[in-house]
Design an enzyme around this catalytic site. Structure first.
Site, PDB file in Angstrom:
ATOM      1  N   HIS A  22     -73.659 -68.914 -16.921  1.00 25.33           N
ATOM      2  CA  HIS A  22     -75.076 -69.281 -16.792  1.00 25.33           C
ATOM      3  C   HIS A  22     -75.444 -70.330 -17.850  1.00 25.33           C
ATOM      4  CE1 HIS A  22     -75.639 -64.945 -15.184  1.00 25.33           C
ATOM      5  NE2 HIS A  22     -75.877 -65.734 -14.157  1.00 25.33           N
ATOM      6  N   LYS A  46     -81.879 -55.268  -6.954  1.00 22.35           N
ATOM      7  CA  LYS A  46     -80.874 -54.381  -7.517  1.00 22.35           C
ATOM      8  C   LYS A  46     -81.374 -53.753  -8.828  1.00 22.35           C
ATOM      9  CE  LYS A  46     -78.942 -58.912  -8.449  1.00 22.35           C
ATOM     10  NZ  LYS A  46     -77.956 -59.887  -8.172  1.00 22.35           N
ATOM     11  N   ARG A  95     -70.359 -71.080  -7.369  1.00 18.65           N
ATOM     12  CA  ARG A  95     -68.990 -70.840  -7.830  1.00 18.65           C
ATOM     13  C   ARG A  95     -67.990 -70.892  -6.698  1.00 18.65           C
ATOM     14  NH1 ARG A  95     -71.043 -65.443 -10.429  1.00 18.65           N
ATOM     15  NH2 ARG A  95     -72.376 -65.852  -8.638  1.00 18.65           N
ATOM     16  N   SER A 134     -72.219 -61.626 -13.936  1.00 15.52           N
ATOM     17  CA  SER A 134     -72.833 -60.550 -14.733  1.00 15.52           C
ATOM     18  C   SER A 134     -72.213 -59.221 -14.338  1.00 15.52           C
ATOM     19  CB  SER A 134     -74.340 -60.514 -14.486  1.00 15.52           C
ATOM     20  OG  SER A 134     -74.923 -61.733 -14.858  1.00 15.52           O
TER      21      SER A 134
END
Ligand code: ADP
Length: 166
Positions: A22, A46, A95, A134
Protein backbone atom coordinates in the site's frame (compact mmCIF):
# COMPACT_ATOMS: atom_id res chain seq x y z
CA UNK A 1 8.37 13.80 -13.81
CA UNK A 2 6.32 16.94 -13.19
CA UNK A 3 3.62 16.52 -10.62
CA UNK A 4 0.04 17.27 -11.65
CA UNK A 5 -0.19 19.88 -8.90
CA UNK A 6 -3.89 20.63 -9.40
CA UNK A 7 -4.95 17.01 -9.48
CA UNK A 8 -6.25 15.55 -6.23
CA UNK A 9 -6.86 11.83 -5.81
CA UNK A 10 -8.29 9.46 -3.22
CA UNK A 11 -6.65 6.15 -2.37
CA UNK A 12 -9.41 4.20 -0.62
CA UNK A 13 -9.18 0.88 1.17
CA UNK A 14 -9.64 -1.08 4.36
CA UNK A 15 -5.91 -1.05 5.22
CA UNK A 16 -6.26 -3.75 7.91
CA UNK A 17 -3.34 -3.17 8.36
CA UNK A 18 -1.53 -0.97 5.84
CA UNK A 19 1.34 -2.91 4.20
CA UNK A 20 4.51 -1.90 2.35
CA UNK A 21 2.58 -2.67 -0.87
CA UNK A 22 0.00 0.00 0.00
CA UNK A 23 2.75 2.43 1.01
CA UNK A 24 4.51 1.94 -2.31
CA UNK A 25 1.29 2.83 -4.17
CA UNK A 26 0.82 5.92 -1.96
CA UNK A 27 4.41 7.08 -2.53
CA UNK A 28 4.06 6.74 -6.27
CA UNK A 29 0.66 8.47 -6.33
CA UNK A 30 2.12 11.31 -4.27
CA UNK A 31 4.91 11.74 -6.84
CA UNK A 32 2.39 11.90 -9.71
CA UNK A 33 -0.48 13.92 -8.22
CA UNK A 34 -0.74 17.18 -6.29
CA UNK A 35 -2.63 15.73 -3.35
CA UNK A 36 -3.32 12.19 -2.17
CA UNK A 37 -6.04 11.50 0.33
CA UNK A 38 -5.78 8.04 1.89
CA UNK A 39 -9.39 7.16 2.76
CA UNK A 40 -9.97 4.40 5.26
CA UNK A 41 -13.28 2.57 5.15
CA UNK A 42 -14.96 2.80 8.54
CA UNK A 43 -17.63 0.22 7.84
CA UNK A 44 -16.15 -2.42 5.56
CA UNK A 45 -18.27 -5.47 4.81
CA UNK A 46 -15.58 -7.63 6.39
CA UNK A 47 -14.77 -7.71 10.11
CA UNK A 48 -11.42 -6.06 10.74
CA UNK A 49 -8.54 -7.03 13.05
CA UNK A 50 -7.80 -3.37 13.81
CA UNK A 51 -10.22 -0.61 14.77
CA UNK A 52 -10.70 2.36 12.50
CA UNK A 53 -8.65 4.53 14.90
CA UNK A 54 -5.77 2.02 14.81
CA UNK A 55 -5.87 1.74 11.00
CA UNK A 56 -5.86 5.54 10.73
CA UNK A 57 -2.88 5.86 13.07
CA UNK A 58 -0.90 3.29 11.04
CA UNK A 59 -1.64 5.16 7.81
CA UNK A 60 -0.55 8.47 9.39
CA UNK A 61 2.71 6.95 10.64
CA UNK A 62 3.68 5.38 7.31
CA UNK A 63 2.85 8.52 5.28
CA UNK A 64 4.51 10.99 7.67
CA UNK A 65 7.28 11.70 5.13
CA UNK A 66 4.88 12.68 2.32
CA UNK A 67 3.96 16.33 2.52
CA UNK A 68 1.08 16.17 0.00
CA UNK A 69 -0.62 13.14 1.56
CA UNK A 70 -3.26 13.09 4.28
CA UNK A 71 -5.41 10.44 5.91
CA UNK A 72 -9.18 10.47 6.48
CA UNK A 73 -11.76 7.89 7.30
CA UNK A 74 -15.20 7.58 5.81
CA UNK A 75 -18.36 5.63 6.44
CA UNK A 76 -21.07 5.00 3.92
CA UNK A 77 -20.46 5.04 0.20
CA UNK A 78 -17.05 5.97 -1.12
CA UNK A 79 -18.61 7.99 -3.95
CA UNK A 80 -20.48 10.11 -1.40
CA UNK A 81 -17.27 10.78 0.52
CA UNK A 82 -15.49 11.64 -2.74
CA UNK A 83 -18.22 14.13 -3.61
CA UNK A 84 -18.06 15.64 -0.14
CA UNK A 85 -14.34 16.40 -0.47
CA UNK A 86 -14.69 17.29 -4.15
CA UNK A 87 -12.35 14.66 -5.60
CA UNK A 88 -13.36 12.53 -8.58
CA UNK A 89 -10.25 10.43 -9.18
CA UNK A 90 -9.66 7.19 -7.32
CA UNK A 91 -6.33 5.40 -7.21
CA UNK A 92 -6.37 1.63 -6.77
CA UNK A 93 -3.65 -0.99 -6.84
CA UNK A 94 -3.69 -3.86 -9.34
CA UNK A 95 -1.64 -6.88 -8.36
CA UNK A 96 -3.11 -9.80 -10.25
CA UNK A 97 -5.74 -10.62 -12.85
CA UNK A 98 -8.09 -11.39 -9.95
CA UNK A 99 -7.60 -7.80 -8.75
CA UNK A 100 -8.28 -6.63 -12.29
CA UNK A 101 -11.66 -8.41 -12.46
CA UNK A 102 -12.74 -7.01 -9.11
CA UNK A 103 -11.38 -3.49 -9.58
CA UNK A 104 -12.78 -3.21 -13.08
CA UNK A 105 -16.32 -3.99 -11.96
CA UNK A 106 -15.96 -1.67 -8.97
CA UNK A 107 -14.84 1.15 -11.29
CA UNK A 108 -17.88 0.45 -13.51
CA UNK A 109 -20.25 0.65 -10.57
CA UNK A 110 -18.73 3.92 -9.33
CA UNK A 111 -18.99 5.39 -12.84
CA UNK A 112 -22.65 4.37 -13.03
CA UNK A 113 -23.38 6.18 -9.76
CA UNK A 114 -21.19 9.22 -10.54
CA UNK A 115 -20.40 9.51 -14.29
CA UNK A 116 -17.41 11.82 -13.71
CA UNK A 117 -15.71 9.34 -11.34
CA UNK A 118 -12.40 8.12 -12.79
CA UNK A 119 -10.33 5.21 -11.50
CA UNK A 120 -6.57 5.15 -12.01
CA UNK A 121 -4.70 1.88 -11.49
CA UNK A 122 -1.11 1.43 -10.41
CA UNK A 123 0.61 -1.94 -10.59
CA UNK A 124 3.31 -2.96 -8.09
CA UNK A 125 6.81 -1.95 -9.16
CA UNK A 126 8.36 -4.84 -7.33
CA UNK A 127 7.63 -8.55 -7.45
CA UNK A 128 7.74 -8.69 -3.65
CA UNK A 129 4.53 -6.62 -3.46
CA UNK A 130 2.62 -8.69 -5.98
CA UNK A 131 1.58 -11.33 -3.47
CA UNK A 132 1.44 -9.08 -0.45
CA UNK A 133 -1.94 -8.42 1.11
CA UNK A 134 -3.28 -7.38 4.50
CA UNK A 135 -4.84 -10.85 4.77
CA UNK A 136 -1.45 -12.56 4.38
CA UNK A 137 0.14 -10.22 6.92
CA UNK A 138 -2.62 -10.97 9.47
CA UNK A 139 -2.17 -14.71 8.90
CA UNK A 140 1.61 -14.48 9.43
CA UNK A 141 1.08 -12.51 12.64
CA UNK A 142 -1.55 -14.89 14.04
CA UNK A 143 0.76 -17.85 13.50
CA UNK A 144 3.72 -16.20 15.17
CA UNK A 145 5.70 -15.24 12.06
CA UNK A 146 7.83 -12.15 11.52
CA UNK A 147 5.89 -9.42 9.71
CA UNK A 148 8.72 -6.87 9.57
CA UNK A 149 9.57 -7.60 5.89
CA UNK A 150 6.02 -6.65 4.92
CA UNK A 151 4.90 -3.77 7.12
CA UNK A 152 6.34 -0.70 8.88
CA UNK A 153 7.91 -1.49 12.30
CA UNK A 154 5.15 0.48 14.04
CA UNK A 155 2.57 -1.82 12.43
CA UNK A 156 4.64 -4.96 13.10
CA UNK A 157 4.75 -4.06 16.82
CA UNK A 158 0.98 -3.55 16.86
CA UNK A 159 0.52 -6.96 15.19
CA UNK A 160 2.71 -8.56 17.89
CA UNK A 161 0.62 -6.95 20.64
CA UNK A 162 -2.60 -8.06 18.94
CA UNK A 163 -1.34 -11.65 18.73
CA UNK A 164 -0.59 -11.63 22.47
CA UNK A 165 -4.24 -10.68 23.11
CA UNK A 166 -5.62 -13.62 21.09
P1 ADP B 1 -10.09 -3.16 -0.10
O1 ADP B 1 -10.52 -3.86 1.15
O2 ADP B 1 -10.90 -1.97 -0.46
O3 ADP B 1 -9.80 -4.05 -1.30
P2 ADP B 1 -7.31 -2.99 0.67
O4 ADP B 1 -6.97 -2.24 1.90
O5 ADP B 1 -7.15 -4.46 0.69
O6 ADP B 1 -8.74 -2.48 0.28
O7 ADP B 1 -6.44 -2.43 -0.54
C1 ADP B 1 -6.62 -1.11 -1.04
C2 ADP B 1 -6.12 -1.05 -2.47
O8 ADP B 1 -4.72 -1.35 -2.50
C3 ADP B 1 -6.77 -2.03 -3.43
O9 ADP B 1 -6.88 -1.38 -4.68
C4 ADP B 1 -5.77 -3.16 -3.51
O10 ADP B 1 -5.87 -3.84 -4.75
C5 ADP B 1 -4.47 -2.40 -3.40
N1 ADP B 1 -3.37 -3.20 -2.87
C6 ADP B 1 -3.37 -3.98 -1.78
N2 ADP B 1 -2.17 -4.57 -1.58
C7 ADP B 1 -1.38 -4.13 -2.60
C8 ADP B 1 -0.03 -4.42 -3.00
N3 ADP B 1 0.73 -5.27 -2.32
N4 ADP B 1 0.45 -3.81 -4.12
C9 ADP B 1 -0.35 -2.99 -4.83
N5 ADP B 1 -1.63 -2.69 -4.52
C10 ADP B 1 -2.14 -3.25 -3.43
Amino acid sequence: MTRKENTRVIYPGTFDPITNGHTSIIERASAIFGEVRVAIAGNPSKKTMFTLAERETFARVVTEHLENTSVSSFSGLLVDFAKQIDINILVRGLRTTADFEYENSLADVYRKIVPSMESVFLTPTNEKYRYLSSTIVREIAIHGGDTTPFVHTFVANALDRKRDQI
